[in-house]
Design an enzyme around this catalytic site. Structure first.
Site, PDB file in Angstrom:
ATOM      1  N   LYS A  36       0.820  -1.229   0.000  1.00 35.18           N
ATOM      2  CA  LYS A  36       0.000   0.000   0.000  1.00 35.18           C
ATOM      3  C   LYS A  36       0.844   1.266   0.000  1.00 35.18           C
ATOM      4  O   LYS A  36       0.451   2.262  -0.591  1.00 35.18           O
ATOM      5  CB  LYS A  36      -0.988  -0.008   1.166  1.00 35.18           C
ATOM      6  CG  LYS A  36      -0.353   0.123   2.521  1.00 35.18           C
ATOM      7  CD  LYS A  36      -1.379  -0.063   3.631  1.00 35.18           C
ATOM      8  CE  LYS A  36      -0.739   0.200   4.971  1.00 35.18           C
ATOM      9  NZ  LYS A  36      -1.397  -0.526   6.065  1.00 35.18           N
ATOM     10  N   ARG A 131      -7.834   0.343  16.604  1.00 33.26           N
ATOM     11  CA  ARG A 131      -8.195   0.657  15.229  1.00 33.26           C
ATOM     12  C   ARG A 131      -9.240  -0.388  14.841  1.00 33.26           C
ATOM     13  O   ARG A 131     -10.270  -0.477  15.512  1.00 33.26           O
ATOM     14  CB  ARG A 131      -6.963   0.685  14.312  1.00 33.26           C
ATOM     15  CG  ARG A 131      -7.186   1.543  13.063  1.00 33.26           C
ATOM     16  CD  ARG A 131      -5.981   1.596  12.140  1.00 33.26           C
ATOM     17  NE  ARG A 131      -5.717   0.325  11.462  1.00 33.26           N
ATOM     18  CZ  ARG A 131      -4.765   0.145  10.543  1.00 33.26           C
ATOM     19  NH1 ARG A 131      -3.967   1.146  10.211  1.00 33.26           N
ATOM     20  NH2 ARG A 131      -4.596  -1.024   9.968  1.00 33.26           N
TER      21      ARG A 131
HETATM   22  C1  LIG Z   1      -0.523  -1.372   6.580  1.00 31.70           C
HETATM   23  C2  LIG Z   1      -0.918  -2.630   7.238  1.00 31.70           C
HETATM   24  C3  LIG Z   1       0.048  -3.625   7.457  1.00 31.70           C
HETATM   25  C4  LIG Z   1       1.512  -3.446   7.141  1.00 31.70           C
HETATM   26  O1  LIG Z   1       2.121  -2.730   8.179  1.00 31.70           O
HETATM   27  P1  LIG Z   1       3.704  -2.443   8.182  1.00 31.70           P
HETATM   28  O2  LIG Z   1       3.947  -1.801   9.476  1.00 31.70           O
HETATM   29  O3  LIG Z   1       3.986  -1.586   6.999  1.00 31.70           O
HETATM   30  O4  LIG Z   1       4.383  -3.769   8.075  1.00 31.70           O
HETATM   31  C5  LIG Z   1      -0.382  -4.814   8.031  1.00 31.70           C
HETATM   32  N1  LIG Z   1      -1.681  -5.017   8.361  1.00 31.70           N
HETATM   33  C6  LIG Z   1      -2.630  -4.080   8.173  1.00 31.70           C
HETATM   34  C7  LIG Z   1      -4.035  -4.368   8.564  1.00 31.70           C
HETATM   35  C8  LIG Z   1      -2.283  -2.853   7.599  1.00 31.70           C
HETATM   36  O5  LIG Z   1      -3.229  -1.938   7.412  1.00 31.70           O
END
Ligand SMILES: *Cc1c(COP(=O)(O)O)cnc(C)c1O
Length: 365
Positions: A36, A131
Site C-alpha cells: 500500500k 483501530r
Molecule cells: C498497513 C498494514 C500492514 C503493514 O504494516 P507495516 O507496518 O507496513 O508492516 C499490516 N496489516 C494491516 C491491517 C495494515 O493496514
C-alpha cells in the site's frame, strides 16, 4: 534526469524481503508483502515475490486492480476492512479479506453467492490498539454468525497492533490471540488456517524467540520497503534502509541571513516558525514541497544538508557545510520515512523510477 524523482531499488527491496521471509519462515510464519505504501506498484510487488513473499496485500482496491492488470499472479489480501459498497469488487479482486462487521460479512456472503464463489475471511480482533477489529468479548458471536453464512469461509483470526494506539506485540497479547483461536475452533468445530497476528512491529518478538507457535501469518510492508521494524524504527539487521531515495534539484543557491527581516506573522501554512540566529548561511531552494511529499519525513543523505522548512513547492535547506561542493542544477538526495514514501508515491508530481543493478529500468511509470 527529471526532478523531483523517487527511485526504487528493486534489488534492495528483494534483498529486504528475503531477509524478513527467512526470519519469519524459520519460525513457521508465512509473509504476506504489503504494497500500500507504494500504491500497489507491480515492480515492487515482483521484487517482493522474488524475495519469497507468499502473497500480496493492499488496502486499496485500485492498487489490487493495478497489480492484477500487470499480471501479478498470487493470492491477494484486502487489508482495509471492506466498505459495504465495495463487497462486489472485494469478491472479484481479492482472495481473502480482513473483516470485523457482521453487516459487511453478510454483504460479502451475498456477493460471493451471486457469483457462485466462496470468499475467505479473516476475522479481526482488537487487542487494544483501537483501530479495526471486534472486541474479544464479541468475537465468538461474530464468528458464530459468520460461520452460518454461505459464500464465505472463516480462514483465520487476525489482529493489528502498533498502528493507532502504538500498542506493541508481546508474548501476552499474542498468546491471547492464539487462545481465542483455540476457543473459536472448539466452539464452532472448525480449523483456522491463518493466525495473522503481526505487521512490521512483530519482528523483535519473533527474533527473540517469543512468538507463540500458533501465530503463522505476518503482513509486512515497512520492514521490507524501508528495512525497519516499527516499535522503535530500529534498522533491521541485513536490510537496506535506502531502497527508496527522493532526488530534488537545487533551483537557487544564495547566502542569506538565518533570521527573517521585518514584522512577522503566519507562514503559508498558518504556522509560526521559531528562527535561531546563526548568522549568514548558504541556503538552497529545492524543487520539492508539500505537494510532493510529507517533508517532515525526509532525512538528507548528505549530513552537511539541514532541512529548514518547506512550502508547497520549495524545500529550504541550509547547505553552509557543503559550500564549494554544490551548485545550482545539482541534485540532493533524501531518504524517506514511511509517511514520506506514502506521500511521494501518491503525488503525481514526483517521477517514479525503478532501478535494477544500479540502472533505471527502461519501462518507467
Ligand atoms: C498497513 C498494514 C500492514 C503493514 O504494516 P507495516 O507496518 O507496513 O508492516 C499490516 N496489516 C494491516 C491491517 C495494515 O493496514
Amino acid at each position: 534526469m527529471t526532478t523531483p524523482r523517487l527511485t526504487m531499488d528493486l534489488d534492495r527491496i528483494e534483498h529486504n524481503a528475503r531477509t524478513i521471509v527467512a526470519l519469519c519462515q524459520s519460525h513457521g510464519i508465512e509473509v504476506c508483502g504489503v504494497t500500500k505504501a507504494v500504491c500497489g506498484d507491480p515492480e515492487v510487488a515482483r521484487a517482493m515475490q522474488r524475495g519469497g513473499v507468499a502473497s500480496i496485500a493492499d488496502s486499496r482496491l485500485e492498487n489490487i486492480r493495478r497489480l492484477r492488470a500487470a499480471g501479478i499472479d498470487t493470492d491477494f489480501l484486502s487489508l482495509r476492512v471492506p466498505a459495504v459498497s465495495s463487497v462486489e469488487a472485494i469478491v472479484d479482486l481479492t482472495d481473502f479479506s480482513l473483516n470485523s462487521e457482521l453487516a459487511v460479512l453478510e454483504a460479502l456472503s451475498a456477493a460471493a453467492q451471486r457469483r457462485g464463489r466462496v470468499h475467505a475471511v479473516v476475522l479481526m480482533v482488537d487487542l487494544g490498539d483501537l483501530r479495526e477489529g471486534v472486541w474479544p468479548d464479541d468475537l465468538l458471536s461474530l464468528a458464530e454468525a459468520a460461520a452460518k453464512l454461505g459464500g464465505i469461509r472463516i480462514k483465520g483470526l487476525g489482529t493489528n497492533l502498533a498502528c493507532f494506539g502504538g500498542v506493541v506485540p508481546t508474548a501476552e497479547n499474542m498468546n491471547y490471540l492464539a487462545k481465542l483461536a483455540g476457543e473459536i475452533e472448539q466452539a464452532l468445530g472448525l480449523d483456522l488456517d491463518l493466525i495473522s497476528a503481526i505487521n512490521s512491529s512483530g519482528l523483535e518478538l519473533i527474533a527473540a524467540g517469543k512468538m507463540p507457535d500458533r501465530i503463522n501469518h505476518a503482513r509486512i510492508g515497512e520492514a521490507i520497503l524501508l528495512g525497519r521494524e516499527t516499535t522503535q524504527r530500529r534498522p533491521w539487521p541485513d536490510t537496506f534502509q535506502d531502497a527508496f531515495l527522493l532526488h530534488a534539484e537545487i533551483l537557487e543557491l544564495k547566502r542569506k541571513p538565518s533570521l527573517p527581516l521585518g514584522q512577522r506573522s503566519e507562514d503559508a501554512f498558518g504556522g509560526l516558525t521559531q528562527f535561531e540566529d546563526r548568522g549568514e548561511e548558504l541556503r538552497a531552494l529545492l524543487n520539492l514541497g508539500r505537494q510532493d511529499v510529507d517533508t517532515a519525513g525526509l532525512v538528507p543523505r548528505n549530513p552537511e544538508v539541514v532541512i529548514l522548512g518547506a512550502s508547497s513547492d520549495y524545500l529550504v535547506v541550509d547547505v553552509t557545510g557543503a559550500a564549494g561542493s554544490i551548485s545550482v542544477g545539482d541534485e540532493l538526495d533524501f531518504v524517506p520515512n514511511y509517511s514520506a514514501l506514502l506521500s511521494a508515491m501518491t503525488s503525481k508530481y514526483v517521477h517514479k523510477v525503478h532501478m535494477r543493478s544500479g540502472k533505471p529500468l527502461s519501462k518507467q511509470t
